[in-house]
Design an enzyme around this catalytic site. Structure first.
Site, PDB file in Angstrom:
ATOM      1  N   SER A   1      75.050 -33.514  40.363  1.00  0.00           N
ATOM      2  CA  SER A   1      73.798 -32.757  40.405  1.00  0.00           C
ATOM      3  C   SER A   1      73.045 -32.772  39.082  1.00  0.00           C
ATOM      4  O   SER A   1      72.706 -33.823  38.572  1.00  0.00           O
ATOM      5  CB  SER A   1      74.100 -31.334  40.861  1.00  0.00           C
ATOM      6  N   HIS A   2      72.859 -31.609  38.500  1.00  0.00           N
ATOM      7  CA  HIS A   2      72.054 -31.474  37.292  1.00  0.00           C
ATOM      8  C   HIS A   2      72.888 -31.617  36.025  1.00  0.00           C
ATOM      9  O   HIS A   2      72.354 -31.497  34.930  1.00  0.00           O
ATOM     10  CB  HIS A   2      71.412 -30.090  37.304  1.00  0.00           C
TER      11      HIS A   2
ATOM     12  N   ASP B   1      65.908 -32.266  39.955  1.00  0.00           N
ATOM     13  CA  ASP B   1      67.106 -32.533  39.160  1.00  0.00           C
ATOM     14  C   ASP B   1      67.684 -33.922  39.406  1.00  0.00           C
ATOM     15  O   ASP B   1      67.084 -34.739  40.109  1.00  0.00           O
ATOM     16  CB  ASP B   1      68.164 -31.454  39.416  1.00  0.00           C
TER      17      ASP B   1
ATOM     18  N   ASP C   1      70.032 -35.289  41.287  1.00  0.00           N
ATOM     19  CA  ASP C   1      70.211 -35.809  42.652  1.00  0.00           C
ATOM     20  C   ASP C   1      69.105 -35.392  43.602  1.00  0.00           C
ATOM     21  O   ASP C   1      69.185 -35.651  44.813  1.00  0.00           O
ATOM     22  CB  ASP C   1      71.580 -35.412  43.207  1.00  0.00           C
TER      23      ASP C   1
ATOM     24  N   ASP D   1      67.922 -32.411  44.628  1.00  0.00           N
ATOM     25  CA  ASP D   1      67.942 -31.282  45.565  1.00  0.00           C
ATOM     26  C   ASP D   1      67.349 -29.999  44.986  1.00  0.00           C
ATOM     27  O   ASP D   1      67.056 -29.066  45.710  1.00  0.00           O
ATOM     28  CB  ASP D   1      69.349 -31.042  46.150  1.00  0.00           C
ATOM     29  N   ARG D   2      67.174 -29.950  43.656  1.00  0.00           N
ATOM     30  CA  ARG D   2      66.599 -28.735  43.071  1.00  0.00           C
ATOM     31  C   ARG D   2      65.105 -28.922  42.789  1.00  0.00           C
ATOM     32  O   ARG D   2      64.642 -30.050  42.651  1.00  0.00           O
ATOM     33  CB  ARG D   2      67.306 -28.398  41.754  1.00  0.00           C
TER      34      ARG D   2
ATOM     35  N   LYS E   1      69.657 -28.664  50.011  1.00  0.00           N
ATOM     36  CA  LYS E   1      68.394 -28.232  49.444  1.00  0.00           C
ATOM     37  C   LYS E   1      67.591 -29.471  49.079  1.00  0.00           C
ATOM     38  O   LYS E   1      68.149 -30.556  48.949  1.00  0.00           O
ATOM     39  CB  LYS E   1      68.613 -27.290  48.278  1.00  0.00           C
TER      40      LYS E   1
HETATM   41  C1  G16 Z   1      75.422 -26.024  43.750  1.00  0.00           C
HETATM   42  C2  G16 Z   1      75.353 -25.578  45.164  1.00  0.00           C
HETATM   43  C3  G16 Z   1      74.335 -24.481  45.292  1.00  0.00           C
HETATM   44  C4  G16 Z   1      74.646 -23.350  44.351  1.00  0.00           C
HETATM   45  C5  G16 Z   1      74.831 -23.846  42.962  1.00  0.00           C
HETATM   46  C6  G16 Z   1      75.415 -22.697  42.201  1.00  0.00           C
HETATM   47  O1  G16 Z   1      74.204 -26.600  43.378  1.00  0.00           O
HETATM   48  O2  G16 Z   1      74.986 -26.649  45.993  1.00  0.00           O
HETATM   49  O3  G16 Z   1      74.298 -24.030  46.605  1.00  0.00           O
HETATM   50  O4  G16 Z   1      73.616 -22.419  44.283  1.00  0.00           O
HETATM   51  O5  G16 Z   1      75.728 -24.922  42.945  1.00  0.00           O
HETATM   52  O6  G16 Z   1      75.830 -23.022  40.966  1.00  0.00           O
HETATM   53  P1  G16 Z   1      76.695 -22.004  40.121  1.00  0.00           P
HETATM   54  O7  G16 Z   1      77.962 -21.696  40.882  1.00  0.00           O
HETATM   55  O8  G16 Z   1      76.901 -22.758  38.854  1.00  0.00           O
HETATM   56  O9  G16 Z   1      75.856 -20.767  39.933  1.00  0.00           O
HETATM   57  P2  G16 Z   1      74.073 -28.086  42.812  1.00  0.00           P
HETATM   58  O10 G16 Z   1      72.599 -28.340  42.643  1.00  0.00           O
HETATM   59  O11 G16 Z   1      74.837 -28.060  41.519  1.00  0.00           O
HETATM   60  O12 G16 Z   1      74.696 -28.968  43.855  1.00  0.00           O
END
Ligand code: G16
Length: 543
Positions: free
Chosen positions: A113-114, A277, A279, A281-282, A376
């Site tokens: 992800s990010h 971000d 990938d 999704d954000r 997302k």
């Molecule tokens: C992931 C999940 C999201 C979640 C986030 C929370 O996002 O897909 O649903 O809100 O983690 O992150 P944390 O537990 O660090 O607060 P992503 O974009 O990293 O895949």
């Protein structure tokens, strides 16, 4: 096709978190590490023979190596068709859509992800199931259990496969199809939004900027925003996907997209700005002189969903994660539709989406989406905003002011305390958890605690219960404090403190968010002792 049975040793650290298995690149580079995890997945799936599998990622360092491995293992397990994005690229929402579109058994989405990338950065593998969403907790646990006791994996002996051009090739009973990673996704977007109206807006003297942060959305944005919607090419920033994201941290927030944020507060500010971000999704949304907090963005989109062809028929319901601001709750009330509050983690929304209980959902961590996919979706949010702005004919700030005038405003901030000792962070949470029962009814100035609890979720679709999903201290409709530990880091602990204060009086709508939350922040410190216990005098990141 020659298939080999290779000996492996069990690994004990392959428990996927909220978003798949995320580790440092060097962990994934250990011999047999990825193979072990993939073997466990194949063994936990129902019969995969002849089925279709989607594979793609955000283009980060180690993607290319991992994709070759996964293709060879999929072929060895009897998968009939492997669909890969050209160059190995697929944004997370596009991969989820493709799984659904192709009736695939699932897909490997390679991303952290990010999180930063490169040899010293992070890598990740997420397995999404046939619905397009992330594997259930039950499946995830079964996979983890299997990873700890494997002794062999199956892999096809194949030469390196060329993924740089679109084609179909028979690997010997298994078809490898390298596709345009954007076309199906772009068609989906076209079916949801009024492209005519957005095109007219982007051709007018409307100045927009989109920062892809060198993640995977660059090519998607070029095709959709520039080629299809006539945005000028210079509207796109950092739009070339890079294996190390240009050394950056592709997280669209106030710190990591700071150039974009600053430009929105400068004299030549764009009318609309957004970032996505690694990938894809954000999303982060900005207007001239305004940062739209993710909870506000979700609320505004829900309220104005009838501006778009895809959501004109109305919303079945909405959902937000527990720490996300309650702004969307008021919209749901006004629209007379159900609202669900879920733990952090997109998979909780997926159950509701699958059951048709909700149409839109979102989280404070810059994630928003709908029932069009099971992840997302950053660019979707950008197009949704553009569609609304095109129809309403007003700017982002005007639109949000109108929203707050109608609904009241939830001032909101997330304070992150990063790089904490894990034991210290857990002890802090434990101490607060123990204090919760005594907090109820306690007064802090004008605020009175109406509820203090460890959030527990009862899934209305599958009946499962998820306990310990974050501590929340509620002061009626007026304010809330939430504390939880991040579940997505690969290093030390990150403690997140969420502050929310509601202001219904329209005379009070303007004002500095931090100043508005200063009092609540002091109350939070009195209750949680985060600063005192961590020895930090301020959070390391505020979003
Ligand atoms: C992931 C999940 C999201 C979640 C986030 C929370 O996002 O897909 O649903 O809100 O983690 O992150 P944390 O537990 O660090 O607060 P992503 O974009 O990293 O895949």
């Amino acid at each position: 096709m020659r298939i080999a049975e290779v000996e492996t040793r069990p690994f004990r650290d392959q428990k996927p978190g909220t978003a798949g298995l995320r580790k440092k690149v060097r962990v994934f580079q250990q011999p047999h590490y990825l193979e072990n995890f993939a073997q466990a997945i194949f063994e936990c799936l129902d019969d995969v023979t002849g089925r279709t599998l989607i594979v793609g990622g955000d283009g980060r360092y180690h993607n290319d190596v991992a994709i070759q491995t996964l293709i060879r293992m999929a072929a060895a397990h009897g998968i009939g068709r492997i669909v890969v994005g050209q160059g190995g690229l697929l944004s997370t929402p596009a991969a989820s859509h493709l799984i659904r579109l192709r009736g695939a058994i699932g897909g490997f989405v390679l991303t952290a992800s990010h999180n930063p990338a490169g040899p010293g950065g992070d890598f990740g593998v997420k397995f999404n199931v046939a619905s397009g969403g992330q594997a259930s907790e039950q499946l995830t646990n079964a996979i983890f259990e299997r990873t700890t006791r494997l002794s062999r994996y199956r892999i096809a002996r194949l030469p390196p496969l060329d993924l740089s051009r679109r084609r179909e090739v028979d690997l010997g009973g298994c078809i490898l199809e390298v596709i345009d990673p954007i076309a199906d996704y772009a068609a989906l977007m076209q079916s949801l939004f009024d492209f005519e109206a957005i095109r007219a807006l982007l051709r007018s003297p409307f100045h927009m900027r989109f920062d892809a942060m060198h993640g995977v959305t660059g090519p998607y944005a070029r095709r959709i925003l520039v080629d299809m919607l006539d945005a000028p090419p210079q509207a796109l920033l950092r739009s070339e996907p890079l294996a190390d994201f240009g050394g950056g941290h592709p997280d669209p927030n106030l710190r990591y997209a700071d150039d974009l944020v600053r430009s929105c507060f400068a004299p030549q500010a764009p009318d609309f700005a957004a970032a996505s971000d690694g990938d894809g999704d954000r999303n982060m949304i900005l207007g001239r002189g305004l940062f739209v907090s993710p909870g506000d963005s979700l609320a505004a989109l829900a309220r104005l969903a009838d501006c778009t062809p895809g959501y004109r028929r109305g919303l079945a319901g909405v959902a937000r994660s527990m720490p996300t601001s309650r702004a969307v709750d008021l919209v749901a009330q006004r629209l007379g539709i159900p609202r669900f509050e879920t733990p952090t983690g997109w998979r909780f929304f997926c159950n509701l989406l699958e059951a048709g209980r909700i149409t839109l959902c979102g989280e404070e961590s810059f994630g928003t989406s709908s029932d069009h996919t099971r992840e997302k979706d950053g660019l979707w949010a950008v197009l949704f905003w553009l569609n609304v702005l095109a129809v309403r004919g007003i700017g982002v700030a005007e639109l949000m002011r109108e929203h707050w005038r109608t609904m009241g405003r939830h001032y909101y901030r997330r304070h992150d305390y990063e790089d904490l000792d894990e034991d210290l962070a857990r002890e802090l949470l434990e101490a607060l958890r123990a204090r919760l029962p005594r907090l109820r009814g306690e007064r802090f100035g004008a605020l009175q605690v109406t509820a203090a609890e460890d959030f527990e979720y009862h899934d209305p679709v599958d009946g499962s219960t998820s306990a310990h999903q974050g501590l929340r201290i509620v002061f009626g409709d007026e304010a809330r404090i939430v504390v939880r530990l991040s579940g997505t880091g690969t290093g030390a602990a990150t403690l997140r403190l969420y502050l929310e204060r509601y202001e219904g009086d329209s005379a009070e709508l303007e004002g500095d968010v931090d100043a508005k939350l200063a009092g609540l922040s002091r109350v939070a410190e009195r209750i949680t002792g985060v600063r005192r216990r961590t020895g930090r005098d301020q959070p390391s990141l505020v979003t």
